[in-house]
Structure formats: C-alpha cells, structure tokens
Design a protein around this motif. Structure first.
Motif, mmCIF file in Angstrom:
data_model
loop_
_atom_site.group_PDB
_atom_site.id
_atom_site.type_symbol
_atom_site.label_atom_id
_atom_site.label_comp_id
_atom_site.label_asym_id
_atom_site.label_seq_id
_atom_site.Cartn_x
_atom_site.Cartn_y
_atom_site.Cartn_z
ATOM 1 N N PHE A 248 -6.125 -9.340 0.162
ATOM 2 C CA PHE A 248 -6.639 -8.265 -0.689
ATOM 3 C C PHE A 248 -7.567 -7.328 0.080
ATOM 4 O O PHE A 248 -7.554 -6.112 -0.158
ATOM 5 C CB PHE A 248 -7.372 -8.854 -1.900
ATOM 6 C CG PHE A 248 -6.447 -9.327 -2.970
ATOM 7 C CD1 PHE A 248 -5.741 -8.436 -3.761
ATOM 8 C CD2 PHE A 248 -6.254 -10.683 -3.184
ATOM 9 C CE1 PHE A 248 -4.876 -8.871 -4.751
ATOM 10 C CE2 PHE A 248 -5.385 -11.132 -4.167
ATOM 11 C CZ PHE A 248 -4.698 -10.227 -4.955
ATOM 12 N N TYR A 249 -8.360 -7.844 1.005
ATOM 13 C CA TYR A 249 -9.202 -6.969 1.827
ATOM 14 C C TYR A 249 -8.326 -6.007 2.646
ATOM 15 O O TYR A 249 -8.593 -4.798 2.721
ATOM 16 C CB TYR A 249 -10.074 -7.799 2.780
ATOM 17 C CG TYR A 249 -11.106 -8.639 2.095
ATOM 18 C CD1 TYR A 249 -11.618 -8.297 0.836
ATOM 19 C CD2 TYR A 249 -11.594 -9.806 2.697
ATOM 20 C CE1 TYR A 249 -12.567 -9.077 0.214
ATOM 21 C CE2 TYR A 249 -12.547 -10.583 2.076
ATOM 22 C CZ TYR A 249 -13.028 -10.215 0.841
ATOM 23 O OH TYR A 249 -13.963 -10.997 0.226
ATOM 24 N N THR A 250 -7.297 -6.567 3.282
ATOM 25 C CA THR A 250 -6.411 -5.728 4.090
ATOM 26 C C THR A 250 -5.661 -4.712 3.230
ATOM 27 O O THR A 250 -5.500 -3.541 3.609
ATOM 28 C CB THR A 250 -5.412 -6.614 4.850
ATOM 29 O OG1 THR A 250 -6.124 -7.625 5.569
ATOM 30 C CG2 THR A 250 -4.591 -5.792 5.831
ATOM 31 N N PHE A 251 -5.213 -5.171 2.063
ATOM 32 C CA PHE A 251 -4.466 -4.281 1.168
ATOM 33 C C PHE A 251 -5.323 -3.115 0.696
ATOM 34 O O PHE A 251 -4.890 -1.950 0.717
ATOM 35 C CB PHE A 251 -3.950 -5.076 -0.032
ATOM 36 C CG PHE A 251 -3.383 -4.211 -1.124
ATOM 37 C CD1 PHE A 251 -2.173 -3.548 -0.971
ATOM 38 C CD2 PHE A 251 -4.079 -4.050 -2.322
ATOM 39 C CE1 PHE A 251 -1.670 -2.742 -1.986
ATOM 40 C CE2 PHE A 251 -3.581 -3.262 -3.337
ATOM 41 C CZ PHE A 251 -2.371 -2.599 -3.168
ATOM 42 N N THR A 252 -6.551 -3.374 0.276
ATOM 43 C CA THR A 252 -7.417 -2.284 -0.205
ATOM 44 C C THR A 252 -7.767 -1.322 0.933
ATOM 45 O O THR A 252 -7.867 -0.109 0.714
ATOM 46 C CB THR A 252 -8.697 -2.863 -0.814
ATOM 47 O OG1 THR A 252 -9.321 -3.761 0.129
ATOM 48 C CG2 THR A 252 -8.387 -3.642 -2.086
ATOM 49 N N THR A 253 -7.930 -1.858 2.153
ATOM 50 C CA THR A 253 -8.217 -0.986 3.296
ATOM 51 C C THR A 253 -7.041 -0.060 3.591
ATOM 52 O O THR A 253 -7.205 1.155 3.771
ATOM 53 C CB THR A 253 -8.537 -1.824 4.538
ATOM 54 O OG1 THR A 253 -9.658 -2.674 4.266
ATOM 55 C CG2 THR A 253 -8.858 -0.936 5.727
ATOM 56 N N LEU B 217 -4.633 0.757 1.524
ATOM 57 C CA LEU B 217 -4.422 1.648 0.381
ATOM 58 C C LEU B 217 -5.369 2.846 0.456
ATOM 59 O O LEU B 217 -4.974 3.986 0.172
ATOM 60 C CB LEU B 217 -4.630 0.874 -0.921
ATOM 61 C CG LEU B 217 -4.327 1.637 -2.215
ATOM 62 C CD1 LEU B 217 -2.858 2.045 -2.259
ATOM 63 C CD2 LEU B 217 -4.683 0.783 -3.423
ATOM 64 N N GLY B 218 -6.605 2.599 0.870
ATOM 65 C CA GLY B 218 -7.551 3.703 1.018
ATOM 66 C C GLY B 218 -7.122 4.671 2.104
ATOM 67 O O GLY B 218 -7.253 5.896 1.951
ATOM 68 N N ARG B 219 -6.588 4.147 3.225
ATOM 69 C CA ARG B 219 -6.127 5.033 4.299
ATOM 70 C C ARG B 219 -4.937 5.869 3.850
ATOM 71 O O ARG B 219 -4.840 7.059 4.160
ATOM 72 C CB ARG B 219 -5.736 4.202 5.519
ATOM 73 C CG ARG B 219 -6.912 3.619 6.269
ATOM 74 C CD ARG B 219 -6.425 2.904 7.508
ATOM 75 N NE ARG B 219 -7.526 2.320 8.247
ATOM 76 C CZ ARG B 219 -7.361 1.598 9.363
ATOM 77 N NH1 ARG B 219 -6.133 1.411 9.850
ATOM 78 N NH2 ARG B 219 -8.403 1.082 9.982
ATOM 79 N N ALA C 217 0.816 -1.207 0.000
ATOM 80 C CA ALA C 217 0.000 0.000 0.000
ATOM 81 C C ALA C 217 0.854 1.263 0.000
ATOM 82 O O ALA C 217 0.438 2.309 -0.526
ATOM 83 C CB ALA C 217 -0.925 0.000 1.220
ATOM 84 N N LEU C 218 2.065 1.184 0.579
ATOM 85 C CA LEU C 218 2.957 2.339 0.600
ATOM 86 C C LEU C 218 3.746 2.504 -0.687
ATOM 87 O O LEU C 218 4.550 3.433 -0.808
ATOM 88 C CB LEU C 218 3.932 2.222 1.782
ATOM 89 C CG LEU C 218 3.301 2.339 3.183
ATOM 90 C CD1 LEU C 218 4.329 2.085 4.251
ATOM 91 C CD2 LEU C 218 2.647 3.711 3.358
ATOM 92 N N GLY C 219 3.530 1.582 -1.640
ATOM 93 C CA GLY C 219 4.168 1.752 -2.947
ATOM 94 C C GLY C 219 5.307 0.809 -3.224
ATOM 95 O O GLY C 219 6.183 1.131 -4.032
ATOM 96 N N ALA C 220 5.347 -0.365 -2.571
ATOM 97 C CA ALA C 220 6.389 -1.358 -2.827
ATOM 98 C C ALA C 220 5.743 -2.577 -3.475
ATOM 99 O O ALA C 220 5.312 -3.504 -2.769
ATOM 100 C CB ALA C 220 7.103 -1.748 -1.536
#
Length: 403
Positions: A350-355, A357-359, A85-88
């Motif tokens: 994927f649920y955790t990643f999208t959450t 990423l939204g934050r 989510a931070l871009g890696a």
C-alpha cells in the motif's frame, strides 16, 4: 613529453555510480529471508525430525518458503502496484490476494511450529487437572468406608456391653434379674454379628489403605512425567499412558476392597431392629439401641458426591488447528509473526501503491471534462443574452424539423 606529463594532462572520467535497488525491493528480500529463517526454526516443532532425511525436508521447505515469499512480495510490490496505479484494479486485487494467501500460509506454519509443544503441554496439564478430580471422586467412597471403621468398632462395643448388661442385671428386660434367657441370646447374637462385620471391615480397611498409598505414589509418578522437561512429547505421552493404566487398576482394586456393600447391609440389619417372642419391652429397648446406631452409620457412609464424573481421556496429539485455539495465551508471539509474515508485506504494497498513484496523478493531471451543453449546469452558466439566442435557435431548429 614525459610519462608524468602525459598522465597529468589526461582527462579523468568520473566513475559511474552503481545504481541502488529500490528500498521496496531490498525490504522484500530482507523480509523473505527472515521469514524463511523463522519457518525453518518453527518446522522442527511440526515435523519432530528424527533422521537426516527429516532435517533435509525442513531445510528444503524453509528455502522454498523463503523463495515463494520473496517472489510473491517482489512481484506484487514492483508489478502489481504499478499496474494498479495506472488503472488496472484487477492487477491490484491479484497482487494483494497473493500476499494474503502466501502470508497466511507462512504465518500458520510458523506460529504453529513455535507454539505446538507448549500448547501440547498446556492441554496435558488441563487433562491432568480433570483426571485428578476424577481420581479424587473415585477415592471418596473408599475413604468414607475407612472413616466408618471406628464407628463400627463403637457399635460392636456397645452391643457387646448391652448383652453383658442383660446377662448381669437384665437391663433390656428392666427386671433387674440377669441370666441367659432369650433376651440375652438375642443381644449376644447381635453383638457377634457386629463383631463379624467389624472384622471384615478392618481387613478391608487395611486393603484400602494399601491401595490408597499405592495410588498416591502412582499419582506422583504421573505428575513427575507430566512436568519432566527432558521427555519428548511422545515419551511423555507414553509415560502418562502407563501411569494411567496402573491408576485404573488401583482404582478397580480400591473399589473392590472398599466395604461399602458390607456397611450398607449392616446398617440395614441394625435398622430392622430385634423381635424377641413374648418380650415386647426387651425387643423395643434393643431395637431402639440398634436403630440409633443404624442412623449414625447410615449418615457416615451416605454418598456426598451426587455428580457422576466420567473418566477423562488423554487428548490426542496437538495439531496445527489446536494451536489457534490457544492463540490468546501466545498473543504477543502471534502478533509478531503476523506482522512479519502478513501485515508488513501488505503495508509495503500500500505504501508503494500510494506513492506511484501520486506520481501518476502529478505527471498526468486530469483535465476537467467539458460540461454537456444541454445540461442544467451549462444553462445556468450561460450569459443571459446568449441564453436567449440559444433558446431561439433551438426553437427555429425544432420548427424546421416539423416541416
């Protein structure tokens, strides 16, 4: 101040609440625990434990599998999603790949362990059907030879009656005068040959009947061993091997007892007719009778099965890859195991990643980039007066550069 008054005036501090673990962590722990239990329940179907050491291996593999599944899922969900989510993107790729690899391994072992014994039984039943067809075809020729016994008996009776008629009234000569001349002697010889064949065929028929009865009993034992739920896989295969060996011996005995060659030789002898010197009419009449019987006997013993069926072999013990060939038969079970071991961990990632990423996007909104002043977008958005000034200034700058 009394003790009660001091206690009433004391300031009560609120108790600190224990921080709860994230739901993703709790789900990863519960999921891995369930995966370990499923793996432990499935391993006896793969390893077929017989000693305490075998059971110890099962417990060790189950606990280790649960630990690996928990560690992989937790690290992928807690660390991999945050870094992705931070871009890696590399962290996301590695974490997803680790979930897939570990989940696929757990799925393969669990599904194969749950279905291996059932798949082995299905493969043996499929083999038993092919083997029954092979035995039936092998018995067909012997059964046809037994069906020809009444026909040989009728042929013998007819040739005996023909010889007697020649003796009484000269039926073959059509002279009306009987006797023991060359025509009678030839007819008598043919009837005696038929009687000898009948005796041999009846003896062979009795041997064939005994062999067929024993073969039917052994086939029943084969079916009982196949369907006996109290037998283990190794015991069932040993019993089937023993029954197959006995069936093969009985088939060989049946083939040797069947009077097929005798019947074929007798049919050829009848088809050759009779040749009585200087008795053309009698030879023709006797040959016509014999050739009529030859046609009937040849039709009775002709091979109806033209397909050469090779003997099927007992399939090898069922392995892990064999269970996947029967996955369609156990599709609901395969889907449940796949969801638990593979699909749900990926969904959790994927649920955790999208959450996350939204934050990240909400807390660090992306500022719009300033357009390039020389781009077409900048030119069309400038006011007309400023556009003229910009163009004029650029022209002066270019002229200065030439000087």
């Amino acid at each position: 101040m009394t003790q009660n008054e001091a206690f009433s005036n004391a300031t009560l501090k609120p108790m600190s609440r224990r921080s709860k673990e994230p739901i993703a962590t709790r789900l990863a722990a519960g999921l891995s625990f369930g995966s370990g239990l499923m793996l432990g329940a499935a391993l006896p179907g793969l390893l077929e434990p017989a000693t305490a050491l075998d059971w110890g291996k099962i417990v060790l593999i189950g606990l280790t599998g649960a630990g690996v599944s928990y560690g992989t899922t937790r690290l992928a969900v807690e660390k991999g999603t945050l870094q992705a989510a931070l871009g890696a993107p590399g962290a996301g790729l590695v974490s997803v790949a680790s979930i897939v690899v570990v989940g696929a391994g757990m799925f393969g072992a669990t599904y194969a362990g749950f279905t291996r014994s059932e798949v082995d039984q299905l493969r043996l039943q499929e083999f038993a059907s092919e083997y029954a067809d092979y035995v039936d075809i092998a018995q067909a020729e012997a059964r046809r030879s037994m069906d020809a016994v009444p026909l040989v008996r009728a042929i013998t009776s007819d040739l005996t009656a023909t010889a007697q008629c020649e003796f009484d009234a000269g039926c073959l000569n059509e002279s009306g005068i009987g006797g023991t001349g060359p025509v009678y002697r030839e007819a008598q010889l043919k009837s005696l040959a038929a009687a000898a064949v009948l005796s041999e065929v009846e003896r062979s028929g009795r041997d064939v009947s005994v062999a067929l009865e024993a073969l039917a009993d052994k086939q029943a034992d084969f079916t009982d061993a196949l369907d006996d739920p109290s037998l283990s896989s190794n015991q069932r295969r040993a019993a089937l091997q023993a029954d197959m060996s006995e069936i093969s011996r009985l088939l060989t005995q049946l083939e040797q007892s069947a009077p097929t060659a005798t019947l074929q030789g007798f049919a050829a002898q009848l088809a050759s007719g009779a040749n009585i010197p200087d008795r053309d009419r009698a030879s023709a009449n006797l040959s016509a009778i014999m050739q009529r019987h030859a046609g009937a006997l040849g039709a009775a013993i002709v091979r109806e099965d033209t397909i050469d069926v090779s003997r099927p072999h007992l399939p090898a013990k069922t392995g892990v890859t064999d269970t996947f060939a029967w996955m369609g038969h156990f599709l609901p079970l395969a889907m449940i195991v796949a969801v638990i071991e593979l699909i749900f961990p990926l969904c959790l990632w994927f649920y955790t990643f999208t959450t996350l990423l939204g934050r990240v996007q909400q807390e660090n909104p992306r500022e719009p980039d300033d357009p390039d002043p020389n781009s077409f977008e900048s030119l069309v958005t400038l006011p007309p007066a400023r556009l003229v000034q910009e163009v004029e200034a650029k022209r002066v700058q270019q002229a200065s550069a030439r000087r």
